[in-house]
Motif scaffolding. Sequence first.
Motif, PDB file in Angstrom:
ATOM      1  N   ARG A   1       0.821  -1.213   0.000  1.00  0.00           N
ATOM      2  CA  ARG A   1       0.000   0.000   0.000  1.00  0.00           C
ATOM      3  C   ARG A   1       0.855   1.264   0.000  1.00  0.00           C
ATOM      4  O   ARG A   1       0.383   2.334  -0.399  1.00  0.00           O
ATOM      5  CB  ARG A   1      -0.946  -0.012   1.209  1.00  0.00           C
ATOM      6  CG  ARG A   1      -2.022  -1.094   1.138  1.00  0.00           C
ATOM      7  CD  ARG A   1      -2.771  -1.226   2.440  1.00  0.00           C
ATOM      8  NE  ARG A   1      -1.888  -1.683   3.513  1.00  0.00           N
ATOM      9  CZ  ARG A   1      -2.308  -1.955   4.756  1.00  0.00           C
ATOM     10  NH1 ARG A   1      -3.576  -1.799   5.079  1.00  0.00           N
ATOM     11  NH2 ARG A   1      -1.436  -2.369   5.670  1.00  0.00           N
ATOM     12  N   ASP A   2       2.111   1.143   0.449  1.00  0.00           N
ATOM     13  CA  ASP A   2       3.016   2.291   0.476  1.00  0.00           C
ATOM     14  C   ASP A   2       3.954   2.343  -0.726  1.00  0.00           C
ATOM     15  O   ASP A   2       4.777   3.255  -0.836  1.00  0.00           O
ATOM     16  CB  ASP A   2       3.856   2.263   1.758  1.00  0.00           C
ATOM     17  CG  ASP A   2       3.006   2.380   3.013  1.00  0.00           C
ATOM     18  OD1 ASP A   2       1.964   3.059   2.931  1.00  0.00           O
ATOM     19  OD2 ASP A   2       3.377   1.788   4.040  1.00  0.00           O
ATOM     20  N   ILE A   3       3.847   1.350  -1.614  1.00  0.00           N
ATOM     21  CA  ILE A   3       4.774   1.244  -2.738  1.00  0.00           C
ATOM     22  C   ILE A   3       4.161   1.833  -4.002  1.00  0.00           C
ATOM     23  O   ILE A   3       3.029   1.527  -4.368  1.00  0.00           O
ATOM     24  CB  ILE A   3       5.151  -0.238  -2.978  1.00  0.00           C
ATOM     25  CG1 ILE A   3       5.896  -0.790  -1.760  1.00  0.00           C
ATOM     26  CG2 ILE A   3       6.006  -0.381  -4.229  1.00  0.00           C
ATOM     27  CD1 ILE A   3       7.158  -0.022  -1.396  1.00  0.00           C
ATOM     28  N   GLU A   4       4.927   2.686  -4.669  1.00  0.00           N
ATOM     29  CA  GLU A   4       4.472   3.309  -5.909  1.00  0.00           C
ATOM     30  C   GLU A   4       5.143   2.722  -7.149  1.00  0.00           C
ATOM     31  O   GLU A   4       4.607   2.834  -8.249  1.00  0.00           O
ATOM     32  CB  GLU A   4       4.737   4.812  -5.854  1.00  0.00           C
ATOM     33  CG  GLU A   4       3.958   5.532  -4.754  1.00  0.00           C
ATOM     34  CD  GLU A   4       4.258   7.007  -4.676  1.00  0.00           C
ATOM     35  OE1 GLU A   4       3.501   7.724  -3.998  1.00  0.00           O
ATOM     36  OE2 GLU A   4       5.258   7.448  -5.285  1.00  0.00           O
ATOM     37  N   VAL A   5       6.303   2.088  -6.967  1.00  0.00           N
ATOM     38  CA  VAL A   5       7.056   1.538  -8.098  1.00  0.00           C
ATOM     39  C   VAL A   5       7.490   0.113  -7.765  1.00  0.00           C
ATOM     40  O   VAL A   5       8.037  -0.138  -6.684  1.00  0.00           O
ATOM     41  CB  VAL A   5       8.304   2.386  -8.413  1.00  0.00           C
ATOM     42  CG1 VAL A   5       9.050   1.808  -9.616  1.00  0.00           C
ATOM     43  CG2 VAL A   5       7.928   3.838  -8.663  1.00  0.00           C
ATOM     44  N   ILE A   6       7.254  -0.810  -8.694  1.00  0.00           N
ATOM     45  CA  ILE A   6       7.683  -2.193  -8.542  1.00  0.00           C
ATOM     46  C   ILE A   6       8.770  -2.479  -9.567  1.00  0.00           C
ATOM     47  O   ILE A   6       8.593  -2.222 -10.767  1.00  0.00           O
ATOM     48  CB  ILE A   6       6.506  -3.170  -8.735  1.00  0.00           C
ATOM     49  CG1 ILE A   6       5.457  -2.948  -7.642  1.00  0.00           C
ATOM     50  CG2 ILE A   6       6.996  -4.622  -8.708  1.00  0.00           C
ATOM     51  CD1 ILE A   6       4.179  -3.729  -7.856  1.00  0.00           C
ATOM     52  N   ALA A   7       9.913  -2.992  -9.101  1.00  0.00           N
ATOM     53  CA  ALA A   7      11.028  -3.355  -9.978  1.00  0.00           C
ATOM     54  C   ALA A   7      11.155  -4.876  -9.992  1.00  0.00           C
ATOM     55  O   ALA A   7      11.757  -5.455  -9.086  1.00  0.00           O
ATOM     56  CB  ALA A   7      12.326  -2.718  -9.486  1.00  0.00           C
ATOM     57  N   PRO A   8      10.567  -5.557 -10.979  1.00  0.00           N
ATOM     58  CA  PRO A   8      10.625  -7.023 -11.002  1.00  0.00           C
ATOM     59  C   PRO A   8      11.982  -7.540 -11.448  1.00  0.00           C
ATOM     60  O   PRO A   8      12.676  -6.900 -12.251  1.00  0.00           O
ATOM     61  CB  PRO A   8       9.540  -7.382 -12.019  1.00  0.00           C
ATOM     62  CG  PRO A   8       9.527  -6.218 -12.960  1.00  0.00           C
ATOM     63  CD  PRO A   8       9.820  -5.009 -12.113  1.00  0.00           C
ATOM     64  N   ASN A   9      12.350  -8.692 -10.940  1.00  0.00           N
ATOM     65  CA  ASN A   9      13.572  -9.377 -11.354  1.00  0.00           C
ATOM     66  C   ASN A   9      13.235 -10.856 -11.478  1.00  0.00           C
ATOM     67  O   ASN A   9      13.193 -11.572 -10.487  1.00  0.00           O
ATOM     68  CB  ASN A   9      14.697  -9.176 -10.340  1.00  0.00           C
ATOM     69  CG  ASN A   9      15.979  -9.880 -10.775  1.00  0.00           C
ATOM     70  OD1 ASN A   9      16.609  -9.470 -11.740  1.00  0.00           O
ATOM     71  ND2 ASN A   9      16.369 -10.939 -10.075  1.00  0.00           N
TER      72      ASN A   9
END
Length: 351
Positions: A5-13
């Motif tokens: 809920r506090d995350i605006e950007v997801i960096a997948p690996n």
Amino acid sequence: MADIRDIEVIAPNFKRRLSGVTSTIIQLVPVQRTLGQKIAVLGPGLPPTLPSVRFRDLMHLWKPPAGRRCRIWHARRNVEMLPAIILRDLLRMKIRIVFTSASQRRHSVWSKFLIRRMDAVIATSGKTAAYLQVPNTVILHGIDTERFHPPAYKLQAKTAVGLDPSKRFVGCFGRVRRQKGTDLFVDSMIALLPGRPDWCAVVAGRATGPHLAFEVELKERVAKAGLADRILFVGEHTNIPDWYRALDLFVAPQRWEGFGLTPLEAMATGVPVVATDVGAFSELISEGSEETGIVVPANDLKAMADGAAAFMDDLPRLAAAAANGLARTSKSFAIEGEARAIGEIYEHLMR
């Protein structure tokens, strides 16, 4: 574990084995967090110290974070673009997709299909941008100038890694394999060192699997030339900044490279560079009035040897290029600059 809920950007690996892309994520995400970007990673093969979200947290992507229209999904591989397209277009989740490309070749039909569906595309160099058939923004990689910095005392830096402080050293760091041009470096040193007794060479890196025989052949070539005590194979090290600080000259002899951070790492430690014209090397190195190194044609042994000799035989030029390289990386290639430029793209999409 971060709260989605506090995350605006997801960096997948989505690749377990360590690669250049994985290394980029590992280095960049902490800096992005320091700059206030609310980013977390997703997937295997990453240090537990990085803030991360779980796959089951993705169910929350139907609702944007407070004060935003959407979240950002920052993909760097095909396998990370495809699920994002499914989440956005089929499941109608509130995300926008950013893709970073480091490729310097024509994209496959499948890659083109995916890239055309991105909301924003970043190219890691001008050469990379030339292969993209969509609007893009060039953002060169940066370097952690706190981790890579010159030594207070060069002689102590050499002693710290077990090198002879009375000698000057030229180095080549990275995986030991033909693609990386390790043989070109070794052959150029075999040609140069006999006439330059004050200089020695260091190969730092690891050979794996099918490349082990290649490394053995190089060592045999060095021994046959009678230079086994002056061309040193020191293996792979985790304290690689210490090895850069022990060098007087760096050679990046790659036959092919996607981007290539080693010239920046060397310049940030005050070491001039001779590099082949691959990856982003020609965009990193300055050859003009504020020379930081020399760019030579790829797979050209004579040009590489001549470039190295130009510095080895002219110590004032070597010292000037060292100072220029340090100034150039501090001014134009600090990793904070890369993170801020990427952050501007995030902000534009989330507004």
